[in-house]
Motif scaffolding. Structure first.
Motif, mmCIF file in Angstrom:
data_model
loop_
_atom_site.group_PDB
_atom_site.id
_atom_site.type_symbol
_atom_site.label_atom_id
_atom_site.label_comp_id
_atom_site.label_asym_id
_atom_site.label_seq_id
_atom_site.Cartn_x
_atom_site.Cartn_y
_atom_site.Cartn_z
ATOM 1 N N ARG A 31 80.757 -25.433 91.264
ATOM 2 C CA ARG A 31 78.862 -26.204 90.693
ATOM 3 C C ARG A 31 78.501 -26.857 92.327
ATOM 4 O O ARG A 31 79.485 -27.266 93.386
ATOM 5 C CB ARG A 31 79.318 -27.479 89.842
ATOM 6 C CG ARG A 31 78.066 -28.868 89.629
ATOM 7 C CD ARG A 31 78.403 -29.261 88.816
ATOM 8 N NE ARG A 31 79.751 -30.708 89.542
ATOM 9 C CZ ARG A 31 79.266 -31.896 89.924
ATOM 10 N NH1 ARG A 31 77.799 -32.129 90.515
ATOM 11 N NH2 ARG A 31 80.554 -32.903 90.320
ATOM 12 N N PRO A 32 77.194 -26.334 92.486
ATOM 13 C CA PRO A 32 76.542 -26.556 93.820
ATOM 14 C C PRO A 32 76.214 -28.035 93.095
ATOM 15 O O PRO A 32 75.925 -29.009 92.572
ATOM 16 C CB PRO A 32 75.557 -26.219 94.002
ATOM 17 C CG PRO A 32 74.745 -25.493 92.023
ATOM 18 C CD PRO A 32 76.451 -25.699 91.780
ATOM 19 N N THR A 33 76.145 -29.076 94.680
ATOM 20 C CA THR A 33 75.287 -30.389 95.016
ATOM 21 C C THR A 33 73.871 -29.800 94.455
ATOM 22 O O THR A 33 73.075 -28.961 94.383
ATOM 23 C CB THR A 33 75.062 -30.318 96.301
ATOM 24 O OG1 THR A 33 76.557 -31.880 96.373
ATOM 25 C CG2 THR A 33 73.788 -31.616 96.500
ATOM 26 N N VAL A 34 73.346 -30.259 93.805
ATOM 27 C CA VAL A 34 71.856 -30.141 93.700
ATOM 28 C C VAL A 34 70.960 -32.045 93.356
ATOM 29 O O VAL A 34 71.471 -32.653 93.179
ATOM 30 C CB VAL A 34 71.178 -30.095 91.361
ATOM 31 C CG1 VAL A 34 70.001 -30.101 90.975
ATOM 32 C CG2 VAL A 34 72.831 -29.178 90.828
ATOM 33 N N PHE A 35 69.838 -31.563 94.153
ATOM 34 C CA PHE A 35 69.000 -32.429 94.813
ATOM 35 C C PHE A 35 67.362 -32.537 93.727
ATOM 36 O O PHE A 35 67.227 -31.142 93.570
ATOM 37 C CB PHE A 35 68.211 -32.407 95.661
ATOM 38 C CG PHE A 35 68.921 -32.507 96.889
ATOM 39 C CD1 PHE A 35 70.049 -33.490 97.514
ATOM 40 C CD2 PHE A 35 69.590 -31.246 97.516
ATOM 41 C CE1 PHE A 35 70.357 -34.337 98.520
ATOM 42 C CE2 PHE A 35 71.235 -31.375 98.108
ATOM 43 C CZ PHE A 35 71.445 -32.854 98.999
ATOM 44 N N ALA A 36 66.535 -32.750 93.334
ATOM 45 C CA ALA A 36 65.663 -33.378 92.304
ATOM 46 C C ALA A 36 64.281 -33.473 93.068
ATOM 47 O O ALA A 36 64.946 -34.926 93.110
ATOM 48 C CB ALA A 36 66.106 -33.585 90.765
ATOM 49 N N THR A 37 63.456 -33.382 93.314
ATOM 50 C CA THR A 37 62.415 -33.651 93.904
ATOM 51 C C THR A 37 61.535 -34.066 93.138
ATOM 52 O O THR A 37 60.860 -33.360 92.353
ATOM 53 C CB THR A 37 61.977 -33.421 95.562
ATOM 54 O OG1 THR A 37 61.190 -32.014 95.196
ATOM 55 C CG2 THR A 37 63.441 -33.283 96.682
ATOM 56 N N GLN A 38 60.910 -35.066 93.023
ATOM 57 C CA GLN A 38 59.757 -35.412 91.730
ATOM 58 C C GLN A 38 58.769 -36.684 92.102
ATOM 59 O O GLN A 38 58.666 -37.722 93.106
ATOM 60 C CB GLN A 38 60.112 -36.482 90.580
ATOM 61 C CG GLN A 38 61.567 -35.312 89.956
ATOM 62 C CD GLN A 38 62.109 -36.050 89.088
ATOM 63 O OE1 GLN A 38 61.911 -37.299 88.698
ATOM 64 N NE2 GLN A 38 62.916 -35.526 87.743
#
Length: 776
Positions: free
Chosen positions: A387-394
């Motif tokens: 599982r990759p590290t996930v970033f979400a920019t909003q």
């Protein structure tokens, strides 16, 4: 405390002179004296209307035996329906159940769930009116305090203290503005409270944006809980800064980054800062010129490895393995991925995955978008060490309720590429400010609180519902026009499925006739079925991509999603120019489509006005109205070009130019056949700053290396990146830019918005920034 409203959903309205007792009247009067405004509802319909419109309710008193009336649910008493609606609309609103002496209304006869929906019971004749109103008022006051999120609550408390400030900003709560006429006008326009809440980081009791402590830290932790992240960071310079800081953190000099070509320019800016080497992944496109998703085969490990190996920049990278990948979700036209599937596909190629969700901050709060947003990727949906590290920019301010320039970065870390807060915070501080605007922080805090609990889904569901009503209204209007036969049978369309299937029955129905509840709740209605003509994107798999209903793309006659071209057409630029004259500003315009957004602030009156404008445009087109009547400003500015023209004539002239000049085909080729990368973006930036570049006309740019990004609107996607070769005169890029240049000359007033292109005011020639050639 501001005046609050108390819903009194009782059998009869005492203000209307019904049979209610004097005790109920006294209770209402006592509430008024305690600073609360009673909102009387004599039945379910009135209570339903109040719950829909009164967002500021502080408490409710509901009679279990409330009359149902027209439109009420057939099963159960009216009070039960009102309680259910309150549970769906509000988070922890204090509700008192009004009982009577009928044995049927004993507590042990009530359904068990009622005790979870109410905070107490009222028998109006067993206590004084003052005591009962006092109980309700106390609950309302507590509720008002409870609904305030951490930072906003602390900011209000500090403002209420009325302390003198001996720190920056120098206007000292707005007092400085009052010492000049101009300043006073500014002060009076915005009001004192804004300036009293514009404070310095010296106010320690409010916490620190860089240290993430105190009320600010509590607000960020609360946002992480609400948005489903391990950690959330508040950003005060927009999603562009959020994109830059994630890219800057995730990849370093001469490391490979996998970049969705349908990306915002801020993503590239992050790579320029870090010195990374981009390898671009190419999204599919359709006949309208709309960018689709990255097709499944493009993110498969073998395909990614082949694209990296074929990229000339990869030869100088520190490793052939990418350290970071960024995907736009949803796209500008409302296409959102199955993010878990994308994470599984890209996991073999990169340990870090960034979903740029600038226009998608609301996705977690409605069941239509389940599994379609970045923070849906976690240990519960993606098991195992890959599982990759996930970033979400909003961009929180875009489609949630926050002030402009506010954004958030959400992080879900994995053991494979752990995000240590102290290290990430170093990058955060590089892109942040030591002088944050506290009202902006408060707006992020409030936007979070508005999404917390059932109210979040209710707010997004309302936007989805209005978008669906508008979509169906456009299609139904077109159908009525065709059936009437008393006018030309064309109308504008909406980019969406023609039919949908009800999974419960298997029945296939026309989109315009589908039940609104089905379209609101069933994701299958919005999925892009593989090979479907309506969307026109090749290479998709079942369930991979979904169309966001709140991003509504209107289609104009002239071309189709599969690439067909008609003998006549209405270019969307003409339509949006007319709408702008009517005071209707759309989000994005392509050659034959225009995008409108249905946010939480949408109303029937607002979209009804748009539908009326579309009908008026049709009438003007059908009657071949003179341009001086349709677009008077355009004719006034360019009288020689348009003075004798008509609307239909202009549309046909522009349509023939677009199709004859093969602009759409050139655009497609320019986005599918990417330019050859020559240098990393950071190298070109150095040349740009140190005078190592020059502006060249298209005819002079053959084979040169671009020094700046070129982004043309429409379609608003980068067509040329720094470090890429401009290519040959007959290559896709120069053919496309040449076609745009010719269009701008032929149709002044409809020019393309081109970032990275300078237009020579004398000749109208396009000029692009290129790296100077070194002399050997």
């Amino acid at each position: 405390m501001a005046r609050g409203t108390v819903l009194l959903a009782l059998r009869e309205n005492p203000l209307a002179g019904g049979m209610s007792t004097e005790q109920v009247r006294r209770i209402g009067k006592e509430l008024e004296e305690k600073g609360l405004e009673p909102c009387w509802a004599a039945g379910v319909p009135e209570a339903r209307a109040a719950l829909h419109t009164e967002a500021g309710l502080a408490a409710a008193v509901v009679a279990w035996d409330l009359p149902g009336g027209p439109g009420a649910a057939a099963d159960g008493p009216g009070g039960a329906e009102v309680l259910r609606r309150i549970q769906r609309r509000y988070k922890r609103l204090p509700v008192f159940l009004l009982m009577n002496d009928d044995p049927e209304h004993d507590l042990d006869r009530l359904p068990l769930w009622v005790s979870e929906a109410v905070v107490g019971y009222i028998w109006p004749l067993e206590d004084t009116a003052s005591f009962i109103a006092g109980r309700v008022a106390a609950a309302a006051r507590a509720y008002h305090q409870d609904i305030l999120p951490p930072f906003f609550k602390a900011l209000r408390r500090f403002d209420d203290a009325h302390e003198y400030s001996w720190h920056t900003p120098a206007h000292s709560g707005g007092v400085a503005f009052l010492k000049s006429a101009t300043g006073r006008a500014f002060f009076e326009y915005f009001g004192e409270r804004l300036f009293r809440s514009d404070l310095s980081v010296s106010v320690g009791e409010l916490g620190s944006l860089f240290e993430h402590n105190g009320p600010i830290g509590a607000a960020e932790r609360n946002a992480a809980r609400v948005f489903g992240a391990d950690r959330t960071y508040f950003v005060l310079h927009g999603n562009s800064t959020a994109d830059r800081l994630v890219g800057h953190y995730s990849v370093t000099a001469d490391e490979i980054a996998l970049v969705d070509r349908n990306c915002h320019k801020s993503v590239l800016h992050g790579l320029v800062i870090s010195g990374a080497r981009p390898v671009y992944l190419v999204p599919t496109r359709n006949g309208y010129g709309l960018a689709g998703p990255l097709p499944p085969h493009a993110v498969a490990p073998d395909s990614v490895a082949a694209r990296v190996a074929a990229n000339p920049l990869a030869a100088g990278a520190v490793s052939p393995r990418a350290q970071y990948a960024v995907v736009t979700n949803s796209t500008y036209d409302g296409l959102c991925y199955d993010t878990v599937a994308v994470a599984h596909a890209l996991a073999p190629s990169t340990p870090r995955l960034h979903f740029d969700e600038a226009w998608f901050a609301y996705a977690r709060f409605h069941p239509l978008y389940a599994g379609r947003y970045g923070m849906a990727v976690g240990p519960d949906t993606f098991e195992g060490p890959d599982r990759p590290t996930v970033f979400a920019t909003q961009s929180t301010h875009k489609l949630l309720a926050a002030l402009s320039q506010t954004a958030m970065v959400h992080v879900k870390s994995s053991p494979r590429a752990p995000v240590e807060h102290e290290r990430f915070n170093e990058t955060f501080m590089m892109h942040g400010t030591t002088s944050p605007l506290y009202p902006a922080i408060a707006s992020l805090d409030v936007a979070t609180a508005m999404m917390d609990g059932p109210q979040g889904e209710w707010l997004i569901d309302e936007a989805v519902s209005e978008a669906i009503r508008f979509r169906q209204a456009v299609v139904r209007t077109g159908r009525r026009i065709a059936e009437a036969g008393d006018r030309p049978g064309w109308f504008f369309g909406v980019w969406q499925p023609d039919t949908v299937t009800d999974p419960a029955t298997g029945e296939r129905v026309a989109f315009a006739d589908a039940p609104a509840g089905l379209l609101r709740r069933e994701p299958a209605c919005w999925r892009l079925e593989p090979g479907a003509d309506w969307h026109g994107f090749p290479g998709l798999t079942e369930g991979y991509c979904l169309l966001d209903p709140v991003k509504v793309t209107l289609t104009c006659p002239g071309v189709s999603a599969t690439g067909g071209t008609a003998a006549w057409g209405i270019p969307a630029r003409v339509l949006t120019a007319y709408l702008a004259d009517r005071g209707i500003v759309v989000e994005k315009t392509d050659s034959y489509t225009t995008l409108v957004l249905f946010s939480m602030g949408i109303t029937k009156g607002k979209w009804g006005t748009l539908l009326d404008a579309l009908m008026d445009f049709k009438s003007l087109y059908d009657s071949d109205a003179p341009l001086e009547r349709v677009l008077p400003g355009l004719v006034e500015q360019y009288p020689l070009r348009y003075g004798d023209g008509t609307l239909r004539g202009l549309c046909q002239d522009m349509h023939e130019h677009l199709t004859r000049g093969e602009l759409i085909e050139a655009l497609d080729a320019a986005f599918q056949e990417l330019p050859r990368p020559v240098e990393p973006p950071q190298h070109c930036y150095r040349q740009l700053i140190r005078g190592g570049t020059e502006r060249l006309r298209l005819a002079e740019a053959e084979g040169r290396v671009a020094a700046a990004m070129v982004t043309v609107t429409p379609p608003g996607i980068p067509v040329l990146m720094p470090g890429e070769s401009v290519g040959a005169p007959d290559g896709p890029l120069l053919r496309y830019l040449g076609a745009l240049e010719a269009f701008d000359r032929a149709f002044p007033g409809f020019h393309s918005e081109a970032h990275g292109v300078t237009v020579d005011p004398a000749s109208g020639d396009y000029l692009i920034e290129c790296v100077r050639r070194t002399r050997s």
